[in-house]
Design an enzyme around this catalytic site. Structure first.
Site, PDB file in Angstrom:
ATOM      1  N   ARG A   1       6.994  33.293  -0.248  1.00 52.25           N
ATOM      2  CA  ARG A   1       7.485  32.858  -1.564  1.00 52.25           C
ATOM      3  C   ARG A   1       8.375  33.940  -2.185  1.00 52.25           C
ATOM      4  O   ARG A   1       9.456  33.653  -2.701  1.00 52.25           O
ATOM      5  CB  ARG A   1       6.297  32.553  -2.470  1.00 52.25           C
ATOM      6  CG  ARG A   1       6.618  32.173  -3.915  1.00 52.25           C
ATOM      7  CD  ARG A   1       5.310  31.936  -4.653  1.00 52.25           C
ATOM      8  NE  ARG A   1       5.485  31.490  -6.036  1.00 52.25           N
ATOM      9  CZ  ARG A   1       5.434  32.266  -7.100  1.00 52.25           C
ATOM     10  NH1 ARG A   1       5.263  33.583  -6.945  1.00 52.25           N
ATOM     11  NH2 ARG A   1       5.551  31.760  -8.316  1.00 52.25           N
TER      12      ARG A   1
ATOM     13  N   GLN B   1       6.669  24.659  -9.749  1.00 53.32           N
ATOM     14  CA  GLN B   1       6.409  25.870 -10.540  1.00 53.32           C
ATOM     15  C   GLN B   1       7.526  26.898 -10.400  1.00 53.32           C
ATOM     16  O   GLN B   1       7.839  27.628 -11.343  1.00 53.32           O
ATOM     17  CB  GLN B   1       5.073  26.492 -10.108  1.00 53.32           C
ATOM     18  CG  GLN B   1       4.627  27.673 -10.961  1.00 53.32           C
ATOM     19  CD  GLN B   1       4.010  28.787 -10.132  1.00 53.32           C
ATOM     20  OE1 GLN B   1       4.649  29.319  -9.224  1.00 53.32           O
ATOM     21  NE2 GLN B   1       2.781  29.127 -10.441  1.00 53.32           N
TER      22      GLN B   1
ATOM     23  N   LEU C   1       2.390  33.644 -10.172  1.00 49.56           N
ATOM     24  CA  LEU C   1       1.737  34.039  -8.912  1.00 49.56           C
ATOM     25  C   LEU C   1       0.219  33.866  -8.991  1.00 49.56           C
ATOM     26  O   LEU C   1      -0.424  33.487  -8.007  1.00 49.56           O
ATOM     27  CB  LEU C   1       2.069  35.503  -8.610  1.00 49.56           C
ATOM     28  CG  LEU C   1       1.220  36.194  -7.540  1.00 49.56           C
ATOM     29  CD1 LEU C   1       1.562  35.663  -6.167  1.00 49.56           C
ATOM     30  CD2 LEU C   1       1.379  37.696  -7.615  1.00 49.56           C
TER      31      LEU C   1
END
Length: 312
Positions: free
Chosen positions: A118, A251, A94
């Site tokens: 997200r 990611q 994050l």
């Protein structure tokens, strides 16, 4: 090679009820930053950060915007007090979004909304209870990768956070993670303990979340970062919007390569690292990766005053 400074930003796990509370009276930027985020999301993030309850604070959809906001707030305070010139930035999971905000690549309000989405995509990808993560201490990487391969069976389990030498986090289906924990203990791990998370981040189970995130990112504007940002997925710097979006998408379902990130910063001339955000999780990891580094953190009054005194 001249000495350089890097700023690093934490991810989930750094949150705590009352975070930044001892600094907020002296630095109005903190409350102002939380007010911006609260307006963007339509709920009072400062009240949640200040009062909890911890169960709400630790929900992924709350934790991600909270940690990003707290870290951006501390960067703004750090800039106002010290005018630190950063040569590089990086963030753990994050924290990569925080780095992009602070490097001028991503608008803060847009980032707050984005990380909330997200978090929701991540939670939706794996039903509660079906996924797990665990920290494995005291095994080399190759041994742990072999253990995950043995434990997987028809499920998913893989090494996802290469945090420090001898400290790796695994993630996947709960049953497979539990099998890997047992095997790790048999192979001589010092510790193998489940983590209190509801989402198995950075493994293949996050592919549906990555697809949703990719679609969302299409509408988001990114600029070339004014400060180079190292990305988790490839330990590389990206300047164009398409490459940044690809790195953020990838990611979600690939490992956080933190050891390599710090090693590359050192190779690039970095001698000082400042962890900017609540807690000191990354500072502890960074010390284990390279003991030659000068390490500071700014997440509470004591650490901030110490850093300010040292760097003024």
């Amino acid at each position: 090679m001249s000495a350089k400074i890097a700023i690093v930003f934490p991810g989930q796990g750094s949150q705590a009820v009352g975070m930044l509370g001892d600094l907020s009276g002296s630095y109005p930027q903190i409350k102002e930053t939380f007010d911006e985020a609260s307006t963007a999301l339509g709920r009072d993030l400062w009240a949640l950060a200040k009062n909890g309850p911890v169960e709400e604070l630790n929900k992924t959809q709350n934790t991600q915007p909270l940690v990003l906001t707290a870290s951006v707030a501390m960067w703004r305070v750090l800039q106002s007090e010290l005018a630190v010139t950063a040569d590089f930035m990086a963030g753990h999971s994050l924290g990569e979004y925080t780095a992009l905000v602070c490097a001028g690549s991503l608008d803060f309000v847009e980032a707050v909304k984005l990380v909330e989405q997200r978090a929701n995509f991540m939670q939706q990808a794996v039903p509660a209870g079906d996924g797990a993560m665990a920290a494995i201490l005291g095994l080399d990487v190759d041994t742990l990768i072999d253990i995950c391969a043995q434990a997987a069976g028809d499920d998913v389990v893989s090494a996802v956070n290469f945090n420090a030498p001898g400290q790796v986090v695994i993630a996947g289906n709960t049953a497979a993670v539990n099998r890997a924990i047992d095997l790790a203990k048999e192979q001589g791990a010092k510790r193998a303990l489940p983590l209190p998370v509801s989402v198995p981040s950075h493994c293949a189970l996050m592919m549906p979340a990555a697809e949703n995130l990719s679609n969302t990112l299409e509408a988001i504007s990114f600029s070339a970062p004014a400060i180079d940002v190292l990305h988790n997925t490839d330990v590389a710097m990206h300047a164009d919007a398409g490459s940044i979006k690809n790195a953020l998408t990838k990611q979600l379902h690939t490992p956080v390569r933190w050891v390599e990130t710090i090693e590359l910063l050192v190779e690039s001339g970095v001698t000082t690292l400042i962890e900017c955000g609540p807690a000191k999780v990354l500072t502890g990891l960074n010390k284990r990766i390279d003991k030659s580094l000068t390490l500071y953190s700014v997440g509470d009054e004591r650490s901030f005053n110490k850093t300010k005194e040292a760097l003024s």
